[in-house]
Motif scaffolding. Structure first.
Motif, PDB file in Angstrom:
ATOM      1  N   TYR A   1       2.631   1.823  -3.375  1.00 32.77           N
ATOM      2  CA  TYR A   1       1.768   2.209  -4.341  1.00 32.77           C
ATOM      3  C   TYR A   1       1.439   3.640  -4.244  1.00 32.77           C
ATOM      4  CZ  TYR A   1      -2.068   2.974  -7.335  1.00 32.77           C
ATOM      5  OH  TYR A   1      -2.818   3.717  -8.314  1.00 32.77           O
ATOM      6  N   ALA A   2       1.385   3.895  -2.879  1.00 31.75           N
ATOM      7  CA  ALA A   2       1.104   5.427  -2.586  1.00 31.75           C
ATOM      8  C   ALA A   2       2.043   6.338  -2.925  1.00 31.75           C
ATOM      9  CB  ALA A   2       0.752   5.389  -0.820  1.00 31.75           C
TER      10      ALA A   2
ATOM     11  N   MET B   1       0.786  -1.404   0.086  1.00 33.85           N
ATOM     12  CA  MET B   1       0.092  -0.068  -0.113  1.00 33.85           C
ATOM     13  C   MET B   1       0.936   1.211  -0.195  1.00 33.85           C
ATOM     14  SD  MET B   1      -2.897   0.818   2.662  1.00 33.85           S
ATOM     15  CE  MET B   1      -4.472   0.215   1.992  1.00 33.85           C
ATOM     16  N   LEU B   2       1.936   1.356   0.899  1.00 33.82           N
ATOM     17  CA  LEU B   2       2.842   2.403   0.676  1.00 33.82           C
ATOM     18  C   LEU B   2       3.605   2.528  -0.499  1.00 33.82           C
ATOM     19  CD1 LEU B   2       3.726   2.065   4.734  1.00 33.82           C
ATOM     20  CD2 LEU B   2       2.094   3.727   3.694  1.00 33.82           C
TER      21      LEU B   2
END
Lengths: 259, 449
Positions: free
Chosen positions: B412-413, B409-410
């Motif tokens: 991708y963020a 997630m991070l």
């Protein structure tokens, strides 16, 4: 006592960077209770919160922590979350690039999956999120924004309480959630906490000041001082601390003010 | 300097052989002017020679692995139809596709909808039918004085796309130039050349994709030239998804007239070694350009971007935003030069390069260079190299996400603010999916796209 404690800390000693921060904490929290842990800066309050949530930088020197009868210290942070522990951060982290809604939906569904519940689809989750946002008076625009990204201090705290009400933890630990809030935000945060109160749940409020306790009445107040719980009592203890500060504790414990 | 004679450069011998073959195969069938230009280009290649790491421009990118492979010139794809699965990933794209296999134009898939008024053809076909259209724009020689690869591309000029957007025409449908390379057993080299001309007041989006079919080793040596006339608006994406054994070396040259606006977005995901040079010249007053880039390398991939933005006229604006993610033992290079010529007053230039290292063995060299020769300008640059934020990882985990999902997630963020600027939805989603494929469990995160 026939009831089983939800959280039981026994003689917990914790070190970070070679320095002992928690020097033997013993504490039991039962379902339905609200505990407040108060203490001056540097007494170890935040360390205790982080250790309970599973932060790995801390070295456990001695002691044990049981959560619902099981060894909490063996569980990774996500396992604790899935079993119902929630930490509201003193300094909530900004995650640019991930929307608040997506983030929380991922969290909710991970936890639901663990509990054998069906995952919520986008519409169900949105309905839930909107309902809870209303409860803590969180601006709906903040749901679409990236997690805490560019939020004001008050908005970040409100967002923590929002997450908490959505995730419905069994044990909520709130680390200085009241700091930096104006009186209106304080009322809203308290509202969120009170809405969570339930005979099956327990809440631990870590705070420096007594003011949140005007809105959320604790069952037990503990004073944490230099890594130890030096005094426990009812909510009147919080008022005494507010009135006299922490100096008298030092005198009472050590016999004289610290030089 | 006798010892600098041709025989002392054995790595060039292969290409000398190619050149003789090529002249024999096609030389007699092509216009005289083109043959002359190709020969001049080959002479320039011989004079310049392949770069070495002793040259500043190639300090961090050693091309020795490219020169060791005995590549053969890729032959034309003999079939007239293409297997369905090759094009399946693009079926949903509402775009006008020109498809090339091993560097040769094989056909087009027109977009549905109204006539669109652009000329988009394979260069080789156009040379046979209407050479006068391409003649003024092809391999004139000015572009490759010091770059051996660009000179080689001109010398072996075979095919590619010729796109012309007539004056005042707004082309809503993106034009997709799809370069597929097959795993044919023997390593091949292709030299695609694209020419994109956006005339006054025209607008268009062009997507160049380089895709490897299979895991084969091959070498793509591409050159794209973009000219944006007065007030033209061009969006150009180059999406590099070559096979992980391939080499990809490319140049993109952009020239902008008065108040033209060009967005160039380089997305580098594949290849063992990838090097892209982008040069934008803002010739006309008030021209604007945005150079965006995203690279994502793992294992032992090397991905290198060299960019030069040259402000020649006053009131120009440039924005450069490159982001890279490097994992395992991958290496990244970003070298960004901004030149402001003496006449280019009121130039406003900004450059940012951000890198995320997912492993302690990954490495990036980032190098901003400003050459400012005018006194009334605004120029800034900034570069960062960092790891995933431990506090953010912990925060995600306290909300129930496992460590892997939190990292995903991070990661991708980190890329998302840049990837979200990709206006064409199918491309944006397709690049996002590529970023998330590292994590097979990433189903939940697909919603982020």
């Amino acid at each position: 006592m026939s009831r089983r404690s939800l959280l039981e800390i026994r003689n917990l000693r914790v070190r970070v960077n070679g320095q002992e921060i928690l020097k033997g904490i013993t504490l039991a929290v039962y379902p339905g209770e609200v505990h407040s842990i108060m203490g001056p800066n540097g007494s170890g309050k935040s360390t205790l919160a982080q250790v309970l949530a599973g932060r790995e930088v801390y070295e456990i020197v001695e002691g044990e922590v049981l959560y619902d009868g099981e060894d909490l210290l063996l569980m990774p942070p996500e396992e604790r979350a899935r079993r119902g522990i929630f930490l509201a951060f003193q300094y909530p982290v900004e995650i640019p690039g991930v929307s608040n809604l997506h983030f929380l939906k991922a969290a909710v569904n991970t936890i639901r999956k663990q509990r054998g519940l069906p995952e919520l689809d986008a519409m169900e989750f949105l309905a839930l999120a909107r309902e809870k946002a209303k409860l803590v008076e969180l601006d709906e625009n903040l749901l679409q924004r990236a997690v805490n990204d560019g939020f004001s201090g008050g908005e970040k705290k409100r967002n923590e309480i929002f997450q908490m009400t959505v995730l419905e933890p069994r044990l909520a630990i709130l680390d200085e959630t009241d700091s930096g809030l104006d009186i209106d935000a304080l009322r809203v945060v308290a509202q969120g906490i009170n809405a969570l109160r339930h005979p099956d749940r327990a809440i631990v409020l870590i705070t420096h000041y007594q003011r949140l306790l005007n809105y959320v009445a604790p069952d037990v107040v503990h004073v944490l001082y230099d890594g130890r719980i030096v005094k426990s009592g009812g909510k009147e203890l919080a008022l005494e601390l507010e009135e006299k500060g922490y100096g008298w504790i030092a005198e009472e414990i050590i016999g004289s003010p610290r030089s | 300097m006798k010892d600098m004679g041709l025989d002392q450069r054995p790595e060039q011998a292969l290409y000398r052989t190619h050149f003789a073959q090529w002249n024999e195969r096609i030389g007699a069938r092509e216009p005289v002017w083109l043959r002359a230009r190709r020969e001049a280009a080959f002479a320039r290649f011989e004079a310049v020679g392949f770069p070495t790491t002793r040259q500043e421009e190639w300090r961090f990118t050693n091309i020795a692995p490219v020169l060791r492979v005995p590549f053969q010139l890729a032959a034309a794809w003999p079939e007239c139809s293409l297997p369905d699965e090759w094009l399946a990933p693009y079926r949903e794209w509402a775009a006008h596709h020109l498809v090339f296999v091993n560097g040769h134009f094989v056909g087009e898939i027109p977009a549905d909808g109204p006539a669109w008024g652009a000329l988009a053809r394979g260069i080789r076909a156009l040379l046979g039918e209407e050479p006068e259209i391409v003649e003024p724009h092809l391999a004139r020689g000015a572009e490759d004085a010091s770059n051996a690869f660009t000179a080689l591309n001109a010398a072996f000029l075979t095919d590619g796309a010729f796109v012309r957007i007539p004056r005042g025409t707004i082309v809503e449908t993106p034009i997709h130039l799809l370069f597929l390379t097959l795993d044919a057993g023997t390593p091949v080299v292709t030299h695609p050349r694209n020419v994109i001309l956006a005339e006054e007041n025209s607008q268009a989006t062009i997507i160049e994709s380089y895709v490897g079919l299979g895991d084969g080793q091959y070498f793509t040596n591409a050159v794209t030239e973009i000219w944006a006339g007065e007030n033209a608006i061009v969006q150009h994406y180059k999406v590099q998804r070559e096979s992980r054994a391939a080499f990809h070396i490319a140049s993109v040259r952009i020239a902008e007239e008065r108040t033209a606006i060009v967005l160039d977005f380089s997305i580098a995901l594949g290849a063992a070694l990838a090097r892209t040079d982008i040069m934008a010249i803002l010739k006309g007053e008030g021209a604007e350009c945005a150079l965006n880039g995203f690279y994502w390398a793992r294992d032992q991939q090397l991905v290198d971007h060299h960019t030069v933005i040259e402000h020649v006229a006053p009131y120009g604006m440039s924005r450069e935003f490159y982001k890279g993610i490097l994992d395992d033992e991958a290496r990244g290079v970003f070298d960004g030069t901004i030149v402001v010529r003496p006449g280019a007053q009121k130039t406003d230039a900004r450059q940012v390069n951000k890198n995320l290292l997912l492993s302690t063995n990954a490495l990036v060299n980032t190098n901003p260079r400003l050459q400012i020769l005018a006194d009334d300008v605004k120029c800034s640059h900034g570069a960062t190299i960092g790891h995933l934020d431990e506090d953010a990882l912990f925060y995600c985990r306290t909300r129930g996400l496992d460590a892997e999902t939190a990292r995903e997630m991070l990661t991708y963020a980190f890329a998302s603010d840049l990837l979200n600027t990709i206006a064409f939805g199918p491309l944006r989603r397709s690049v996002g999916e590529w970023v998330l494929t590292k994590w097979p469990e990433g189903g939940m995160l697909k919603e982020l796209l």
